[in-house]
Design an enzyme around this catalytic site. Structure first.
Site, PDB file in Angstrom:
ATOM      1  N   ARG A   1      -0.972  -9.329  13.021  1.00  0.00           N
ATOM      2  CA  ARG A   1      -1.477  -8.302  12.096  1.00  0.00           C
ATOM      3  C   ARG A   1      -2.285  -8.956  10.973  1.00  0.00           C
ATOM      4  NH1 ARG A   1       3.852  -5.707  10.427  1.00  0.00           N
ATOM      5  NH2 ARG A   1       2.627  -4.430   9.024  1.00  0.00           N
TER       6      ARG A   1
ATOM      7  N   ARG B   1      11.498  -6.023   4.832  1.00  0.00           N
ATOM      8  CA  ARG B   1      11.371  -4.557   4.805  1.00  0.00           C
ATOM      9  C   ARG B   1      12.349  -3.888   5.775  1.00  0.00           C
ATOM     10  NH1 ARG B   1       5.588  -2.035   5.514  1.00  0.00           N
ATOM     11  NH2 ARG B   1       5.634  -3.217   7.447  1.00  0.00           N
TER      12      ARG B   1
ATOM     13  N   ARG C   1     -10.182   0.593   8.021  1.00  0.00           N
ATOM     14  CA  ARG C   1      -9.707  -0.742   8.362  1.00  0.00           C
ATOM     15  C   ARG C   1     -10.753  -1.540   9.128  1.00  0.00           C
ATOM     16  NH1 ARG C   1      -3.899   0.090   8.420  1.00  0.00           N
ATOM     17  NH2 ARG C   1      -2.858  -1.806   9.089  1.00  0.00           N
TER      18      ARG C   1
ATOM     19  N   LYS D   1       0.836  -1.217   0.000  1.00  0.00           N
ATOM     20  CA  LYS D   1       0.000   0.000   0.000  1.00  0.00           C
ATOM     21  C   LYS D   1       0.869   1.266   0.000  1.00  0.00           C
ATOM     22  CE  LYS D   1      -2.099  -1.238   3.844  1.00  0.00           C
ATOM     23  NZ  LYS D   1      -1.457  -2.533   4.076  1.00  0.00           N
TER      24      LYS D   1
ATOM     25  N   ARG E   1      10.878  -2.248  11.188  1.00  0.00           N
ATOM     26  CA  ARG E   1       9.760  -1.684  11.948  1.00  0.00           C
ATOM     27  C   ARG E   1       9.492  -2.605  13.130  1.00  0.00           C
ATOM     28  NH1 ARG E   1       4.733   0.029   8.136  1.00  0.00           N
ATOM     29  NH2 ARG E   1       3.586  -1.269   9.590  1.00  0.00           N
TER      30      ARG E   1
HETATM   31  P1  AP5 Z   1       4.820  -1.658   1.880  1.00  0.00           P
HETATM   32  O1  AP5 Z   1       4.498  -0.763   0.713  1.00  0.00           O
HETATM   33  O2  AP5 Z   1       5.570  -1.094   3.012  1.00  0.00           O
HETATM   34  O3  AP5 Z   1       3.492  -2.433   2.363  1.00  0.00           O
HETATM   35  P2  AP5 Z   1       2.201  -1.900   3.111  1.00  0.00           P
HETATM   36  O4  AP5 Z   1       1.014  -2.532   2.462  1.00  0.00           O
HETATM   37  O5  AP5 Z   1       2.230  -0.420   3.216  1.00  0.00           O
HETATM   38  O6  AP5 Z   1       2.423  -2.615   4.501  1.00  0.00           O
HETATM   39  P3  AP5 Z   1       2.286  -2.066   5.980  1.00  0.00           P
HETATM   40  O7  AP5 Z   1       3.008  -3.056   6.842  1.00  0.00           O
HETATM   41  O8  AP5 Z   1       2.688  -0.640   6.069  1.00  0.00           O
HETATM   42  O9  AP5 Z   1       0.749  -2.219   6.174  1.00  0.00           O
HETATM   43  P4  AP5 Z   1      -0.006  -2.262   7.477  1.00  0.00           P
HETATM   44  O10 AP5 Z   1      -1.383  -2.104   6.978  1.00  0.00           O
HETATM   45  O11 AP5 Z   1       0.237  -3.459   8.325  1.00  0.00           O
HETATM   46  O12 AP5 Z   1       0.641  -1.077   8.320  1.00  0.00           O
HETATM   47  P5  AP5 Z   1       0.190   0.398   8.635  1.00  0.00           P
HETATM   48  O13 AP5 Z   1       1.388   1.243   8.680  1.00  0.00           O
HETATM   49  O14 AP5 Z   1      -0.963   0.810   7.818  1.00  0.00           O
HETATM   50  O15 AP5 Z   1       5.621  -2.902   1.253  1.00  0.00           O
HETATM   51  C1  AP5 Z   1       6.139  -3.929   2.087  1.00  0.00           C
HETATM   52  C2  AP5 Z   1       7.529  -4.312   1.612  1.00  0.00           C
HETATM   53  O16 AP5 Z   1       7.440  -4.938   0.341  1.00  0.00           O
HETATM   54  C3  AP5 Z   1       8.502  -3.138   1.447  1.00  0.00           C
HETATM   55  O17 AP5 Z   1       9.783  -3.542   1.887  1.00  0.00           O
HETATM   56  C4  AP5 Z   1       8.497  -2.855  -0.068  1.00  0.00           C
HETATM   57  O18 AP5 Z   1       9.743  -2.338  -0.488  1.00  0.00           O
HETATM   58  C5  AP5 Z   1       8.232  -4.254  -0.649  1.00  0.00           C
HETATM   59  N1  AP5 Z   1       7.417  -4.256  -1.861  1.00  0.00           N
HETATM   60  C6  AP5 Z   1       6.192  -3.704  -2.017  1.00  0.00           C
HETATM   61  N2  AP5 Z   1       5.721  -3.940  -3.257  1.00  0.00           N
HETATM   62  C7  AP5 Z   1       6.663  -4.652  -3.903  1.00  0.00           C
HETATM   63  C8  AP5 Z   1       6.755  -5.211  -5.213  1.00  0.00           C
HETATM   64  N3  AP5 Z   1       5.789  -5.083  -6.112  1.00  0.00           N
HETATM   65  N4  AP5 Z   1       7.862  -5.898  -5.538  1.00  0.00           N
HETATM   66  C9  AP5 Z   1       8.837  -6.034  -4.628  1.00  0.00           C
HETATM   67  N5  AP5 Z   1       8.834  -5.563  -3.389  1.00  0.00           N
HETATM   68  C10 AP5 Z   1       7.739  -4.864  -3.006  1.00  0.00           C
HETATM   69  O19 AP5 Z   1      -0.358   0.207  10.140  1.00  0.00           O
HETATM   70  C11 AP5 Z   1       0.513  -0.103  11.202  1.00  0.00           C
HETATM   71  C12 AP5 Z   1      -0.290  -0.166  12.492  1.00  0.00           C
HETATM   72  O20 AP5 Z   1      -0.878   1.131  12.761  1.00  0.00           O
HETATM   73  C13 AP5 Z   1      -1.474  -1.140  12.507  1.00  0.00           C
HETATM   74  O21 AP5 Z   1      -1.079  -2.437  12.851  1.00  0.00           O
HETATM   75  C14 AP5 Z   1      -2.379  -0.482  13.574  1.00  0.00           C
HETATM   76  O22 AP5 Z   1      -1.908  -0.760  14.866  1.00  0.00           O
HETATM   77  C15 AP5 Z   1      -2.193   1.003  13.301  1.00  0.00           C
HETATM   78  N6  AP5 Z   1      -3.169   1.538  12.336  1.00  0.00           N
HETATM   79  C16 AP5 Z   1      -2.882   2.094  11.120  1.00  0.00           C
HETATM   80  N7  AP5 Z   1      -4.017   2.472  10.502  1.00  0.00           N
HETATM   81  C17 AP5 Z   1      -5.035   2.147  11.333  1.00  0.00           C
HETATM   82  C18 AP5 Z   1      -6.447   2.266  11.232  1.00  0.00           C
HETATM   83  N8  AP5 Z   1      -7.050   2.793  10.148  1.00  0.00           N
HETATM   84  N9  AP5 Z   1      -7.192   1.804  12.272  1.00  0.00           N
HETATM   85  C19 AP5 Z   1      -6.630   1.288  13.370  1.00  0.00           C
HETATM   86  N10 AP5 Z   1      -5.292   1.136  13.524  1.00  0.00           N
HETATM   87  C20 AP5 Z   1      -4.506   1.557  12.510  1.00  0.00           C
HETATM   88 MG    MG Z   2       2.469   0.931   4.803  1.00  0.00          MG
END
Ligand code: AP5
Ligand code: MG
Length: 218
Positions: free
Chosen positions: A171, A127, A88, A13, A160
Site C-alpha cells: 500500500r 489499528r 488517489r 485521514k 483490517r
Molecule cells: P486512520 O485515521 O485509520 O488512517 P487513514 O489515513 O484513514 O488510513 P487508511 O489505512 O484508512 O488509509 P488508506 O488510504 O490506506 O485506506 P482506505 O480505506 O482509503 O489512522 C490509522 C491509525 O492511527 C488508527 O488506529 C488511529 O486510531 C491512529 N491515529 C491516527 N491519528 C493519530 C494521532 N494523531 N495520534 C495517535 N494515533 C493516531 O483504502 C483502502 C483500500 O481501498 C485501498 O488500498 C484501495 O484498494 C481501495 N481504495 C480506496 N479508495 C480508493 C480510490 N480512490 N481509488 C482506488 N482504490 C481505492
Molecule cells: Mg481510512
C-alpha cells in the site's frame, strides 16, 4: 468547505475527517469505507473491489469515479464535504475537477497530512476496527475502554485484512507511485496546505484546523 485529505495509508485521514465532521457539520466521503461496505454487503462491486483491496492495490479508477460522482451530488454534500482517500490517481483528480465544474462548485483546499514512515507503520499495525460499526481504535494510542470490545456498540475489534505487514508495504509503495503525484497537481493549483501530524493528538487537531482555515471559506 470542500476539502481533500491527502496522505499515506495510516496517516490519519479517517480519524481527522471525523473531527472535521464534528466541527463543520459536513459529511466525510471515504472511498475506502464505501468499498468496505460494498464488500460486507457482498455486492458485485464489492466482490470486484475485494480482489484489489486485499492485495493493497488500487481499485480501478472507473469504479471509484462512478461512486464519487453519485455521492457528491447527494443533498447532504451541498454545503461541503471532506474527501478521504479520493482522489488517489491523477485521472481520478481530473475526473473530480470535471464533476465539480459540472456542479458549479470548486475545492476550498487540499490538506496533506505529514507523518514519518515509522509513525505510519506503528499506526497501521496498532489499528483495530469494530467489526460491527467500523469505529477505529489503536492499541498504542487510542485504546478502547475494554480490550477487544468497541466502546460504542460492544462489537468485536479486529485488524483490517489489509493491515498485515506485507500488504502495508505494498500500500505504501502504491501510494508513492500513484498518489504522491497529486501533491504537485494541487500545489500548481495553489490549493495545497500541509501540517505535521505527529505529537499530541489535541495539538495535531489544532494544527489541522489552523491550516485549513487559513484563507478558507468555511
Ligand atoms: P486512520 O485515521 O485509520 O488512517 P487513514 O489515513 O484513514 O488510513 P487508511 O489505512 O484508512 O488509509 P488508506 O488510504 O490506506 O485506506 P482506505 O480505506 O482509503 O489512522 C490509522 C491509525 O492511527 C488508527 O488506529 C488511529 O486510531 C491512529 N491515529 C491516527 N491519528 C493519530 C494521532 N494523531 N495520534 C495517535 N494515533 C493516531 O483504502 C483502502 C483500500 O481501498 C485501498 O488500498 C484501495 O484498494 C481501495 N481504495 C480506496 N479508495 C480508493 C480510490 N480512490 N481509488 C482506488 N482504490 C481505492
Ligand atoms: Mg481510512
Amino acid at each position: 468547505m470542500r476539502t481533500i485529505l491527502l496522505g499515506e495509508p495510516g496517516a490519519g485521514k479517517g480519524t481527522y475527517s471525523l473531527e472535521l465532521v464534528k466541527r463543520y457539520g459536513i459529511p466525510q466521503i471515504s472511498t475506502g469505507d464505501m468499498l468496505r461496505a460494498a464488500v460486507r454487503a457482498g455486492t458485485a462491486l464489492g466482490l470486484k473491489a475485494q480482489e484489489f483491496m486485499k492485495k493493497g492495490e488500487l481499485v480501478p479508477d472507473s469504479v471509484v469515479i462512478g461512486l464519487i460522482r453519485e455521492r457528491i451530488a447527494q443533498p447532504d454534500a451541498a454545503k461541503g464535504f471532506i474527501l478521504d482517500g479520493f482522489p488517489r490517481t491523477v485521472p481520478q483528480a481530473v475526473s473530480l475537477d470535471e464533476t465539480l465544474t459540472e456542479l458549479g462548485i470548486s475545492l476550498s483546499s487540499v490538506f496533506k497530512i505529514e507523518v514519518s514512515r515509522e509513525t505510519l507503520i506503528k499506526r497501521l499495525t496498532g489499528r483495530r476496527v469494530c467489526k460491527a460499526c467500523g469505529t477505529t481504535y489503536n492499541i498504542d494510542t487510542m485504546r478502547p475502554l475494554k480490550e477487544g470490545i468497541c466502546d460504542k456498540c460492544g462489537g468485536e475489534l479486529i485488524q483490517r485484512p489489509d493491515d498485515m505487514p506485507a500488504t502495508i508495504e505494498n500500500r505504501l509503495s502504491v501510494y508513492h507511485k500513484d498518489t504522491a503525484p497529486l501533491i504537485e497537481y494541487y500545489e500548481k493549483k495553489g490549493l495545497l496546505r500541509r501540517a505535521s501530524c505527529e505529537g499530541e493528538y489535541e495539538d495535531v487537531i489544532a494544527r489541522i484546523f489552523a491550516a485549513l482555515e487559513k484563507g478558507a471559506t468555511v
